[in-house]
Write an enzyme that holds these catalytic residues in place. Sequence first.
Site, short mmCIF file in Angstrom:
data_model
loop_
_atom_site.label_atom_id
_atom_site.label_comp_id
_atom_site.label_asym_id
_atom_site.label_seq_id
_atom_site.Cartn_x
_atom_site.Cartn_y
_atom_site.Cartn_z
N TYR A 44 0.82 -1.21 0.00
CA TYR A 44 0.00 0.00 0.00
C TYR A 44 0.86 1.26 0.00
CZ TYR A 44 -2.69 3.64 2.48
OH TYR A 44 -3.24 4.81 2.88
N LYS A 45 1.83 1.30 0.90
CA LYS A 45 2.66 2.51 1.03
C LYS A 45 4.11 2.21 0.69
CE LYS A 45 0.65 5.36 4.65
NZ LYS A 45 0.74 5.62 6.09
N HIS A 90 -12.06 7.48 10.95
CA HIS A 90 -10.97 7.67 9.98
C HIS A 90 -10.78 9.16 9.75
CE1 HIS A 90 -8.40 7.06 6.48
NE2 HIS A 90 -8.39 5.77 6.74
N ASP A 92 -10.52 12.39 7.25
CA ASP A 92 -11.34 12.60 6.04
C ASP A 92 -10.51 12.66 4.75
OD1 ASP A 92 -10.14 15.02 6.32
OD2 ASP A 92 -11.99 16.20 6.44
N ASP A 205 21.62 -6.30 -27.51
CA ASP A 205 21.77 -6.94 -26.20
C ASP A 205 22.85 -8.02 -26.27
OD1 ASP A 205 21.28 -7.92 -23.65
OD2 ASP A 205 19.48 -9.03 -24.22
C1 SPV Z 1 16.56 -9.38 -20.18
O1 SPV Z 1 15.53 -8.79 -19.82
O2 SPV Z 1 17.53 -8.78 -20.65
C2 SPV Z 1 16.66 -10.82 -20.05
C3 SPV Z 1 15.44 -11.65 -20.13
O3 SPV Z 1 17.76 -11.32 -19.93
S1 SPV Z 1 15.29 -12.14 -21.76
O4 SPV Z 1 15.22 -10.96 -22.60
O5 SPV Z 1 14.07 -12.95 -21.87
O6 SPV Z 1 16.47 -12.95 -22.13
MG MG Z 2 19.32 -10.04 -20.41
#
Ligand code: SPV
Ligand code: MG
Length: 433
Positions: A44-45, A90, A92, A205
């Site tokens: 919640y917080k 509570h 308000d 990546d």
């Molecule tokens: C990422 O988010 O970089 C991961 C997960 O390693 S995946 O893209 O599914 O490999």
């Molecule tokens: Mg990754």
Amino acid sequence: MQKTVYMCFSTDIIHGGHINIINKAAQLGSLVIGILSDEAISSYKRYPLVDFNERKEIISSIHGVSKVVEQKNLSYKENIKRLKPDIIVHGDDWKTGVQKPIREEVIALLNEYGGELVEFPYSKNEVHDALEKHAREQLAIPDMRRGRLKKLLSMKGCINAIEAHSGITGLIAEKTTVVDDGKTYQFDAMWVSSLCDSTAKGKPDIELVDMTSRFRTIDDIMEVTTKPIIFDGDTGGLTEHFVYTVKSLERMGVSMIIIEDKTGLKKNSLFGTEVEQTQDSIENFCEKIKAGKKAQKTKDFMIVARIESLILERGMEDALIRAFAFTSAGADGIMIHSRKKSPDEIFEFVEKFRQKDKLTPIVVVPTSFNSVTEEEFKDRGVNIVIYANQLTRSGFPAMQRTAETILKNHRAKEADDMCMSIKDILTLIPEDY
Ligand code: SPV
Ligand code: MG
């Protein structure tokens, strides 16, 4: 007969305002205080700095409080049905915002038996606000933040995380709250994805974005958030380099690194066998895990081994052999990955792993097998569910559409409806955050 009065406390900082409202409530009858559970407070917080038992002790010793009980959810339903209080008290301030539907439910439940809601004017107080700000800042201190992932895991059994790759996506992960059926939902943690961190920098990546830059991203996120961080460490690199990464992450307050059992030029797992990818040997990867565990300085930090056998179509048997070898080498958890739409192979892995190992946390990234709910994962023995790339995948097409609309119309008017108002963007980030 004396009336019964019920009030719920969700705070872990008791101040004059609370004593004031307790005094007023106690004048109306015999006062029972519901103390919100740690789990409910953290969704919640923020994560409570003072835990349930201590809060219970503090509040029960306040003059005017006749009894304290646990309130498990933000919703008052369970306790109203059980205690049937004549009056609920509570401030308000809950007429608007996240608590509005909770208030409406309270009124409907009270109406069922003629109970009464008494609301006292909520007084905003600068000192109280400063205390709350201070409490939040405490949560962001590296030692506090790092240990919180383990605490959340033991409190909830299964937690979720969403990707963050910048300050603003960190804020979305930190602040997004949904109230549904008397419960509040927030993300428990953040995943600093290699895919999204690289994509945000316009790079593939493939471990091209170096660690210094990845740490800079973590820093940007940490500056404006308090939630625990799970770092996508790709392959972890050379063992000689990995030990430094572990120490740096730990020092920064990151809670967990996940490294995948691949070697050489890493490509994203979701390519599967469409690209050349080499899996590391069990021996070599175990050595990397052992070196990392030896390098870490605190008990809080976790090193999770990610198994790519299903991604690379090496079979379930290979995945399980690796999982047990990696946990024997000291891995604090196992991430099993798949790019199949059906969750069957993930379920099979979890079932077979759990036959021999009931405790080691299992992590999943349901990008492809996205039909499974967190509840089902939990029932099957999964402990961490990571939404690894959805903010990037939704944000990027929205920006692309806006850019195309401007190009097509040679002006920005037509794109205006796709955009936040200038006022909203200017006030999105408070100056004193
Ligand atoms: C990422 O988010 O970089 C991961 C997960 O390693 S995946 O893209 O599914 O490999
Ligand atoms: Mg990754």
